[in-house]
Design a protein around this motif. Structure first.
Motif, PDB file in Angstrom:
ATOM      1  N   ALA A  49       0.848  -1.187   0.000  1.00 24.27           N
ATOM      2  CA  ALA A  49       0.000   0.000   0.000  1.00 24.27           C
ATOM      3  C   ALA A  49       0.884   1.238   0.000  1.00 24.27           C
ATOM      4  CB  ALA A  49      -0.908   0.003   1.226  1.00 24.27           C
ATOM      5  N   CYS A  51       1.102   4.920   1.115  1.00 26.20           N
ATOM      6  CA  CYS A  51       0.393   5.664   2.156  1.00 26.20           C
ATOM      7  C   CYS A  51       0.801   7.132   2.212  1.00 26.20           C
ATOM      8  CB  CYS A  51       0.654   5.029   3.520  1.00 26.20           C
ATOM      9  SG  CYS A  51       0.047   3.335   3.664  1.00 26.20           S
ATOM     10  N   SER A  56      -1.573   8.518   7.110  1.00 32.31           N
ATOM     11  CA  SER A  56      -1.350   7.079   6.902  1.00 32.31           C
ATOM     12  C   SER A  56      -2.408   6.422   6.024  1.00 32.31           C
ATOM     13  CB  SER A  56      -1.229   6.315   8.235  1.00 32.31           C
ATOM     14  OG  SER A  56      -2.485   6.130   8.860  1.00 32.31           O
ATOM     15  N   ALA A  58      -4.097   4.853   2.886  1.00 31.37           N
ATOM     16  CA  ALA A  58      -3.587   4.199   1.685  1.00 31.37           C
ATOM     17  C   ALA A  58      -4.230   4.838   0.459  1.00 31.37           C
ATOM     18  CB  ALA A  58      -3.887   2.712   1.721  1.00 31.37           C
ATOM     19  N   LEU A  61      -2.828   0.716  -4.130  1.00 34.11           N
ATOM     20  CA  LEU A  61      -2.436  -0.636  -3.725  1.00 34.11           C
ATOM     21  C   LEU A  61      -1.795  -1.361  -4.902  1.00 34.11           C
ATOM     22  CD1 LEU A  61      -2.475  -2.894  -1.574  1.00 34.11           C
ATOM     23  CD2 LEU A  61      -4.681  -3.624  -2.542  1.00 34.11           C
ATOM     24  N   VAL A  92       4.219   0.589   2.108  1.00 34.92           N
ATOM     25  CA  VAL A  92       4.063  -0.228   3.310  1.00 34.92           C
ATOM     26  C   VAL A  92       3.567  -1.621   2.925  1.00 34.92           C
ATOM     27  CG1 VAL A  92       2.863  -0.465   5.527  1.00 34.92           C
ATOM     28  CG2 VAL A  92       3.499   1.812   4.693  1.00 34.92           C
ATOM     29  N   ALA A  94       1.327  -4.415   2.893  1.00 37.60           N
ATOM     30  CA  ALA A  94      -0.103  -4.327   3.197  1.00 37.60           C
ATOM     31  C   ALA A  94      -0.477  -5.064   4.477  1.00 37.60           C
ATOM     32  CB  ALA A  94      -0.919  -4.861   2.021  1.00 37.60           C
ATOM     33  N   LEU A  97      -0.434  -2.647   7.337  1.00 37.13           N
ATOM     34  CA  LEU A  97      -1.170  -1.405   7.134  1.00 37.13           C
ATOM     35  C   LEU A  97      -1.935  -0.955   8.373  1.00 37.13           C
ATOM     36  CD1 LEU A  97      -1.762   0.744   5.041  1.00 37.13           C
ATOM     37  CD2 LEU A  97      -3.687  -0.634   4.223  1.00 37.13           C
ATOM     38  N   GLN A  98      -2.428  -1.894   9.150  1.00 39.37           N
ATOM     39  CA  GLN A  98      -3.242  -1.538  10.309  1.00 39.37           C
ATOM     40  C   GLN A  98      -2.423  -1.071  11.510  1.00 39.37           C
ATOM     41  OE1 GLN A  98      -6.565  -1.364   9.976  1.00 39.37           O
ATOM     42  NE2 GLN A  98      -6.132  -1.967   7.849  1.00 39.37           N
TER      43      GLN A  98
END
Length: 288
Positions: A49, A51, A56, A58, A61, A92, A94, A97-98
């Motif tokens: 992703a 970002c 942050s 996204a 993708l 980043v 994926a 990502l969280q």
């Protein structure tokens, strides 16, 4: 105005140890500024992703991983209403990502800007573009609402402070060559550039280096740079500082060679006195 500094205080720049500078890789190899991606990047083989470094979010993708070098990127963060480019977007993994945090991505991009500017930005023909990107970064900083500003890596004064404190110094950074072939150097403010060179011409400095038993003027400049860095940071030059100096100032010298240079003034008091003067602390008070 620079105050008189006792010799004892200058001597403190040499003794003791200092901390090494850590490179900003908060997510290891799972995140990097898009401009840093190359054919060796671990992000080539995983969903990635792209970002925004401010929120942050996204914006794009790559489901099959990054396509090697990304020469051009133009996407907008709708949340921040800012256009992103390769030098202000973060790739980043994926799967991560969280957990990425906006403040951390911001720091990554700002650190990349610092490192890129300080090492000197050129195009494919070797033509300088540092001033151009200084303006680009300033524009993007304003768009994001950040307080980042171009600084001299040695004295740590911002461009605004340099312009305010000295009409002679000015706010631009000058490229100091460690080598012309290969082209390698660091961008410093004019005052720091002059200070590490004893405020004299290269030809005179070469003669001085030979008279003092050094291979070239660059040995003298590295020692002066290390001493001024110690004066600015309050961390005296010591056995662990060589690698940090090589990294921060893009030195051509190896850490081992830098350590040898620093040991030469640590072990020889008469030689050390030749390097210590009040110019090492010039402008530092204004930065405090």
């Amino acid at each position: 105005m620079t105050q008189t500094t006792p010799t004892a205080a200058l001597d403190d720049l040499v003794d003791g140890t200092t901390r090494t500078r850590s490179i900003e890789q908060p997510y290891g190899d799972r995140a990097q500024v898009l401009s840093q991606a190359d054919e060796q990047s671990p992000l080539l083989d995983v969903p990635v992703a792209i970002c925004c470094p401010n929120c942050s979010e996204a914006v794009t993708l790559y489901e099959r991983g990054l396509p090697g070098v990304v020469p051009y990127f133009d996407a907008a963060c709708t949340q921040c209403d800012v256009d992103l480019r390769t030098w202000c977007a973060v790739a980043v993994d994926a799967a991560y990502l969280q957990i990425v945090e906006p403040a951390t991505l911001t720091t990554m991009v700002q650190q990349f800007w610092d490192d890129w500017l300080w090492s000197g930005i050129t195009n494919s023909k070797g033509e300088p573009r540092t001033d151009e990107y200084t303006d680009r970064f300033a524009t993007k900083t304003a768009a994001f609402g950040w307080d980042w500003e171009v600084t001299c890596p040695l004295c740590r004064r911002t461009r605004t402070a340099l312009e305010r404190n000295s009409a002679l110094v000015g706010g631009n950074l000058d490229y100091h060559h460690w080598s012309h072939d290969p082209d390698q150097g660091v961008c410093l403010c004019r005052e720091c550039h002059n200070i590490i060179g004893f405020d004299t011409y290269d030809t005179e400095l070469e003669e001085r280096a030979a008279a003092w038993g050094f291979d070239s003027r660059h040995g003298l400049q590295v020692i002066r740079l290390a001493l001024r860095d110690a004066a600015v940071t309050g961390q005296p030059v010591g056995p662990r500082s060589a690698t940090a100096l090589v990294n921060r100032y893009n030195l051509l010298h190896s850490p081992e060679r830098v350590q040898q240079l620093l040991e030469s003034i640590s072990e020889d008091e008469a030689l050390r006195e030749r390097f210590l003067d009040e110019r090492l602390v010039a402008g530092i008070e204004a930065n405090c």
